[in-house]
Design an enzyme around this catalytic site. Structure first.
Site, PDB file in Angstrom:
ATOM      1  N   ALA A 118       0.802  -1.223   0.000  1.00  0.00           N
ATOM      2  CA  ALA A 118       0.000   0.000   0.000  1.00  0.00           C
ATOM      3  C   ALA A 118       0.836   1.275   0.000  1.00  0.00           C
ATOM      4  CB  ALA A 118      -0.927   0.013   1.221  1.00  0.00           C
ATOM      5  N   TYR A 119       2.131   1.180   0.263  1.00  0.00           N
ATOM      6  CA  TYR A 119       2.942   2.388   0.353  1.00  0.00           C
ATOM      7  C   TYR A 119       3.001   3.094  -1.001  1.00  0.00           C
ATOM      8  CZ  TYR A 119       4.688   0.931   4.957  1.00  0.00           C
ATOM      9  OH  TYR A 119       4.798   0.555   6.279  1.00  0.00           O
ATOM     10  N   THR A 120       2.595   4.342  -1.002  1.00  0.00           N
ATOM     11  CA  THR A 120       2.568   5.203  -2.191  1.00  0.00           C
ATOM     12  C   THR A 120       1.984   4.476  -3.405  1.00  0.00           C
ATOM     13  OG1 THR A 120       4.931   4.700  -2.571  1.00  0.00           O
ATOM     14  CG2 THR A 120       4.401   6.767  -1.462  1.00  0.00           C
ATOM     15  N   GLY A 121       0.912   3.723  -3.155  1.00  0.00           N
ATOM     16  CA  GLY A 121       0.186   3.070  -4.236  1.00  0.00           C
ATOM     17  C   GLY A 121       0.979   2.033  -5.006  1.00  0.00           C
ATOM     18  N   GLY A 122       2.005   1.469  -4.384  1.00  0.00           N
ATOM     19  CA  GLY A 122       2.826   0.463  -5.047  1.00  0.00           C
ATOM     20  C   GLY A 122       4.160   0.989  -5.534  1.00  0.00           C
TER      21      GLY A 122
END
Length: 368
Positions: free
Chosen positions: A58-62
């Site tokens: 989930a970090y920065t949308g991948g």
């Protein structure tokens, strides 16, 4: 950076005491590092001897996973690098099975992470947060299946109740599943509540604690003062209106901690961030502390956090100002009540030195 490798929990996985967190890789959330800065952060960490990288789907949308995978591949580090990533968060609106901890999502998530990271396996796969629904039995069976399939090597839990972690470990032991080797939890001078349950659980049942937010989202870095909040900027100010409890740090108690930390750091001749990181890394049960940065100078400063010792008298001051409230039933486990169980006698588990520390050192002999 003091380079020593220690096993994670009861596993045989060797990791450095400072892990590089990559939640800052990407600017999609309004703060963070661009790609070239993120690459420089990885280079500096590796050159200092670090081997432990933490990310999440989930970090920065991948973006975080994608960049980390690229940087590790560029340096040919896959066999040396220990990659930790996480699942649970849902980035697909309207699809409840694209998040949570059910078998369907875990398998979906691991395939996505493997693709973004550009690797065949993940060293440590961590449940990101309790979904309040999925049983520990389903989670541990699914994770064990992934270990047996060769897609992950070790298993961890993050942001779960202590009873859930204990149940998951018991299920693993009883059924012969891969056990929980790591607990990734928030811990800092400003947030010490894991000491009530998780530290005793981890030390007794083989789960090393990976600390996230050891600087309390930057509160303990030296950037913030109670009278200059709005001028400091940074993550805490950007996220000030968020409902995420992890960013609610501006309290009277925490300002008192910041003030004492500043004084102690001044007496040591060290930066506040280094002292706060050192405190967290040397606490009982802690296996590794995740450090994150958006600038190279921040990371280089953090990498010096284990190059000194905090004297006992200064540690006592930091412990006192940050002492957490002891709610029921934990209030029954201190000397005030326990003396009534021991008849007033000194009773312990094992004498000091019963479990001698093991640290192997020596030059590499090689094979000729």
């Amino acid at each position: 950076m003091t380079m020593a490798y220690y096993t994670l929990g009861n596993s045989g996985l060797r990791v450095t005491r400072l892990a590089l967190g990559t939640m800052t890789f990407g600017t999609e959330w309004g703060w963070g590092a661009d790609k070239e800065t993120a690459r420089a952060l990885v280079d500096a960490y590796v050159e200092a001897g670090g081997n432990f990288f933490d990310t999440a789907d989930a970090y920065t949308g991948g973006t975080s996973e994608t960049w980390l995978g690229e940087f590790i591949a560029e340096r040919g580090l896959r066999d040396k690098a220990v990659i930790s990533t996480k699942f649970s968060m849902n980035l697909e609106q309207g699809n409840p099975n694209a998040g949570g901890n059910g078998r369907k999502n875990i398998i979906r998530a691991v395939e996505g992470s493997l693709k973004r990271l550009g690797t065949d396996y993940i060293d440590l796969y961590i449940l990101h947060a309790w979904d309040r629904l999925t049983s520990p039995e389903e989670v541990m069976r699914t994770l064990d299946d992934l270990v047996r399939a060769g897609k992950i090597r070790h298993v961890g839990l993050s942001d779960v109740p202590a009873w859930y972690a204990s149940r998951a470990q018991s299920v693993a032991e009883q059924r012969g599943y891969e056990p929980v080797s790591a607990l990734q939890l928030e811990y800092s001078l400003a947030e010490r509540n894991i000491e009530h349950e998780f530290v005793p659980f981890g030390t007794r049942y083989g789960a090393g604690i990976m600390v996230w937010s050891p600087l309390a989202s930057g509160l303990l870095s030296g950037k913030y003062r109670s009278d200059t909040i709005s001028k400091a900027g940074g993550r805490l100010e950007t996220m000030r209106g968020s409902t995420n409890p992890g960013f609610q740090k501006f309290t009277d108690r925490n300002w008192a901690i910041v003030a004492e930390l500043e004084t102690v750091a001044g007496e040591l001749g060290r930066g506040m961030a280094q002292v706060a990181l050192n405190w967290a890394a040397t606490r009982p049960g802690v296996a590794s502390v995740i450090i994150g940065a958006t600038r190279l100078d921040q990371l280089k400063d953090n990498l010096g956090a284990l190059d000194f010792e905090i004297p006992k008298e200064l540690l006592a001051r930091l412990d006192a100002v940050s002492q957490p409230v002891t709610p029921f039933p934990y209030s029954f486990f201190g000397p005030e009540i326990q003396g009534g169980l021991t008849g007033g006698q000194a009773v312990g588990d094992k004498p000091a030195g019963y479990f001698p520390d093991l640290l192997m050192e020596g030059a590499f002999a090689g094979v000729s």
